[in-house]
Design a protein around this motif. Structure first.
Motif, PDB file in Angstrom:
ATOM      1  N   LEU A  72       0.937  -0.904   0.094  1.00 26.94           N
ATOM      2  CA  LEU A  72       0.009   0.185  -0.162  1.00 26.94           C
ATOM      3  C   LEU A  72       0.750   1.199  -0.138  1.00 26.94           C
ATOM      4  O   LEU A  72       2.079   1.368   0.665  1.00 26.94           O
ATOM      5  N   ASP A  73       0.508   2.028  -0.522  1.00 25.68           N
ATOM      6  CA  ASP A  73       1.083   3.633  -0.676  1.00 25.68           C
ATOM      7  C   ASP A  73       0.240   4.464   0.236  1.00 25.68           C
ATOM      8  O   ASP A  73      -0.990   4.126   1.007  1.00 25.68           O
ATOM      9  N   GLN A  74       0.744   5.513   0.622  1.00 24.88           N
ATOM     10  CA  GLN A  74       0.122   6.503   1.527  1.00 24.88           C
ATOM     11  C   GLN A  74      -1.080   7.032   0.939  1.00 24.88           C
ATOM     12  O   GLN A  74      -1.414   6.968  -0.156  1.00 24.88           O
ATOM     13  N   VAL A  75      -2.317   7.144   1.976  1.00 24.70           N
ATOM     14  CA  VAL A  75      -3.582   7.561   1.551  1.00 24.70           C
ATOM     15  C   VAL A  75      -3.468   9.193   1.555  1.00 24.70           C
ATOM     16  O   VAL A  75      -2.484   9.696   1.967  1.00 24.70           O
ATOM     17  N   SER A  76      -4.771   9.520   1.212  1.00 31.50           N
ATOM     18  CA  SER A  76      -4.534  11.091   0.883  1.00 31.50           C
ATOM     19  C   SER A  76      -4.434  11.798   2.329  1.00 31.50           C
ATOM     20  O   SER A  76      -4.564  11.185   3.274  1.00 31.50           O
ATOM     21  N   ASN A  77      -4.245  13.272   2.161  1.00 30.05           N
ATOM     22  CA  ASN A  77      -4.495  13.893   3.324  1.00 30.05           C
ATOM     23  C   ASN A  77      -5.862  14.165   3.709  1.00 30.05           C
ATOM     24  O   ASN A  77      -6.842  13.345   3.102  1.00 30.05           O
ATOM     25  N   PRO A  78      -6.445  14.622   5.002  1.00 28.04           N
ATOM     26  CA  PRO A  78      -7.536  14.552   5.312  1.00 28.04           C
ATOM     27  C   PRO A  78      -8.498  14.671   4.239  1.00 28.04           C
ATOM     28  O   PRO A  78      -8.595  15.576   3.511  1.00 28.04           O
ATOM     29  N   LEU A  83     -10.883  17.833   8.894  1.00 28.97           N
ATOM     30  CA  LEU A  83     -10.048  16.872   9.377  1.00 28.97           C
ATOM     31  C   LEU A  83      -8.555  17.474   9.308  1.00 28.97           C
ATOM     32  O   LEU A  83      -7.627  16.993   9.847  1.00 28.97           O
ATOM     33  N   LEU A  84      -8.336  18.639   8.809  1.00 27.52           N
ATOM     34  CA  LEU A  84      -7.163  19.224   8.534  1.00 27.52           C
ATOM     35  C   LEU A  84      -6.576  19.508  10.039  1.00 27.52           C
ATOM     36  O   LEU A  84      -5.543  19.856  10.171  1.00 27.52           O
ATOM     37  N   ASN A  85      -7.406  19.867  11.003  1.00 25.00           N
ATOM     38  CA  ASN A  85      -6.892  19.968  12.250  1.00 25.00           C
ATOM     39  C   ASN A  85      -6.435  18.964  12.951  1.00 25.00           C
ATOM     40  O   ASN A  85      -5.967  19.055  14.163  1.00 25.00           O
ATOM     41  N   PHE A  86      -6.431  17.640  12.314  1.00 24.92           N
ATOM     42  CA  PHE A  86      -5.666  16.500  12.857  1.00 24.92           C
ATOM     43  C   PHE A  86      -4.406  16.213  12.088  1.00 24.92           C
ATOM     44  O   PHE A  86      -3.873  15.306  12.554  1.00 24.92           O
ATOM     45  N   ALA A  87      -4.050  17.178  11.263  1.00 25.32           N
ATOM     46  CA  ALA A  87      -2.809  16.909  10.235  1.00 25.32           C
ATOM     47  C   ALA A  87      -1.877  18.087  10.815  1.00 25.32           C
ATOM     48  O   ALA A  87      -2.196  19.105  10.982  1.00 25.32           O
ATOM     49  N   GLY A  91      -2.654  20.122  13.639  1.00 29.50           N
ATOM     50  CA  GLY A  91      -2.630  19.187  14.580  1.00 29.50           C
ATOM     51  C   GLY A  91      -1.319  18.342  14.660  1.00 29.50           C
ATOM     52  O   GLY A  91      -0.439  18.589  14.237  1.00 29.50           O
ATOM     53  N   ILE A  92      -1.445  17.123  14.914  1.00 27.20           N
ATOM     54  CA  ILE A  92      -0.246  16.106  15.267  1.00 27.20           C
ATOM     55  C   ILE A  92      -0.716  14.932  14.475  1.00 27.20           C
ATOM     56  O   ILE A  92      -1.633  14.354  14.453  1.00 27.20           O
ATOM     57  N   ASN A  93       0.410  14.513  13.891  1.00 26.53           N
ATOM     58  CA  ASN A  93       0.468  13.058  13.057  1.00 26.53           C
ATOM     59  C   ASN A  93       1.953  12.592  13.306  1.00 26.53           C
ATOM     60  O   ASN A  93       2.757  13.128  13.793  1.00 26.53           O
ATOM     61  N   ASN A  94       1.856  11.254  12.716  1.00 28.63           N
ATOM     62  CA  ASN A  94       3.354  10.720  12.629  1.00 28.63           C
ATOM     63  C   ASN A  94       4.149  11.455  11.739  1.00 28.63           C
ATOM     64  O   ASN A  94       3.889  12.147  10.848  1.00 28.63           O
ATOM     65  N   PRO A  95       5.456  11.159  12.043  1.00 29.65           N
ATOM     66  CA  PRO A  95       6.424  11.967  11.205  1.00 29.65           C
ATOM     67  C   PRO A  95       6.194  12.014   9.688  1.00 29.65           C
ATOM     68  O   PRO A  95       6.625  12.936   8.999  1.00 29.65           O
ATOM     69  N   ALA A  96       5.789  10.569   9.107  1.00 28.36           N
ATOM     70  CA  ALA A  96       5.658  10.475   7.642  1.00 28.36           C
ATOM     71  C   ALA A  96       4.324  11.283   7.232  1.00 28.36           C
ATOM     72  O   ALA A  96       4.370  11.465   5.968  1.00 28.36           O
TER      73      ALA A  96
END
Length: 337
Positions: A72-78, A83-87, A91-96
């Motif tokens: 699998l490749d990365q899925v899209s941004n929010p 949901l932009l507030n989770f990225a 917001g906070i997400n994992n380093p990748a």
């Protein structure tokens, strides 16, 4: 190792509880099942909804995606504006990134967290907290995968779901938003791969000129794309009438001095002439070609994944066995999307 980041988020934003479920759904075209051809691109969506509204919505979420048919490749941004507030940087997400980290073919820790601690001393996270997210179904992410070449049934599954919700009664005037843990459950996507195949089987009858008739094909036996699928027969007696017939099961039955390769009930095509070298010569230059159009296949009830079996019969009046019959081998055809 793969849960290190999400564990840190849990410690920062709340403790586990079991009052609320985050229910995730992976779909393609609005369904949990999709049938595609070999190597096709499958687009999918991931939506989420909370099991109750006894809270003020999602504070954070993360999950892994696992596909047993490949990497699998990365899925899209929010997938939704809120949901932009989770990225990062809001917001906070994992380093990748919000779209997850590809590790060993899997996609690890898709998602992120809102700035529920009202962090303001560092450049990020810099967002404000939005309440009510997840009380109605919300699009979390979109993605795509490549279907395997081999026919079969494959699964895109969600694993290791982590989530927090904002505790009811917490208000913007508080020092920080109070959050509690939530359980998770998911419905995955089933991907059925059907290969477009046409393969020979059974035994042809040698004709009066010592040739072995052979079935063949051209184009793709598909219900979409170019409408170009032909079932052919070659090495046939020239200038002879013939009929191709087909059915839904193979056979291996003595018939006309040769072998009947298709089980009744049989569907017969229109009579054709084989053409080839002009009379009075008799040779094996005759051919037949029958267009299996998409409309005809659908009218006949030949759907995706269906296999039909075809054989060519022709007049062979000079055959030494006295039957006047010529028979090709069989052709098994599997229809793809």
């Amino acid at each position: 190792m793969k849960n290190t980041i999400i564990t840190a988020i849990f410690l920062a934003f709340g403790l586990p509880a079991t009052a609320t479920d985050l229910e995730l759904s992976v779909e393609s075209g609005g369904a949990h099942q999709v049938t595609v051809g070999s190597g096709a691109t499958v687009d999918f969506t991931i939506t989420g909804v909370l099991s109750d509204t006894n809270n003020q919505g999602l504070a954070m979420f993360a999950f892994d995606l696992v596909f047993d048919g490949g990497s699998l490749d990365q899925v899209s941004n929010p997938g939704s504006p809120e949901l932009l507030n989770f990225a990062s940087p809001l917001g906070i997400n994992n380093p990748a990134g919000y779209g997850g980290t590809p590790i060993g073919g899997d996609l690890i820790q898709v998602g992120g967290a809102q700035n529920t601690i009202k962090q303001g001393f560092a450049p990020q996270p810099s967002g404000t907290t939005i309440t009510g997210i997840g009380h109605a179904s919300v699009l979390l992410a979109t993605g795509s995968l490549t279907a395997p070449v081999a026919s079969g049934v494959y699964s895109l599954d969600v694993e290791n779901i982590f989530a927090n919700v904002i505790r009811g009664g917490t208000s913007p005037s508080d020092l920080f938003w109070h959050v509690v843990g939530a359980d998770g459950q998911a419905s995955g996507l089933e991907v059925t791969v059907v290969a477009c195949e046409a393969s020979n089987y059974c035994t042809a009858k040698q004709n009066s000129q010592g040739c072995t008739p052979a079935m063949g094909s051209a184009g793709t036996p598909s219900l979409s794309g170019p409408d170009d699928f032909l079932v052919t027969a070659s090495n046939m007696i020239n200038n002879a009438t013939g009929i191709m017939f087909w059915g839904l099961a193979p056979a291996n039955t003595p018939f006309g001095g040769g072998t009947l390769c298709v089980s009744p009930p049989l569907v017969r095509t229109a009579v054709q002439d084989s053409g080839g070298t002009s009379p009075p010569a008799i040779d094996c230059s005759g051919t037949y070609s029958h267009h299996f159009s998409q409309a005809a296949m659908q009218t006949a009830g030949l759907g995706v994944g269906t296999t039909f079996y075809a054989q060519q019969w022709q007049r062979d009046v000079t055959h030494s066995d006295g039957t006047g019959t010529g028979l090709s081998d069989g052709l098994a055809v599997t229809i793809c999307p």
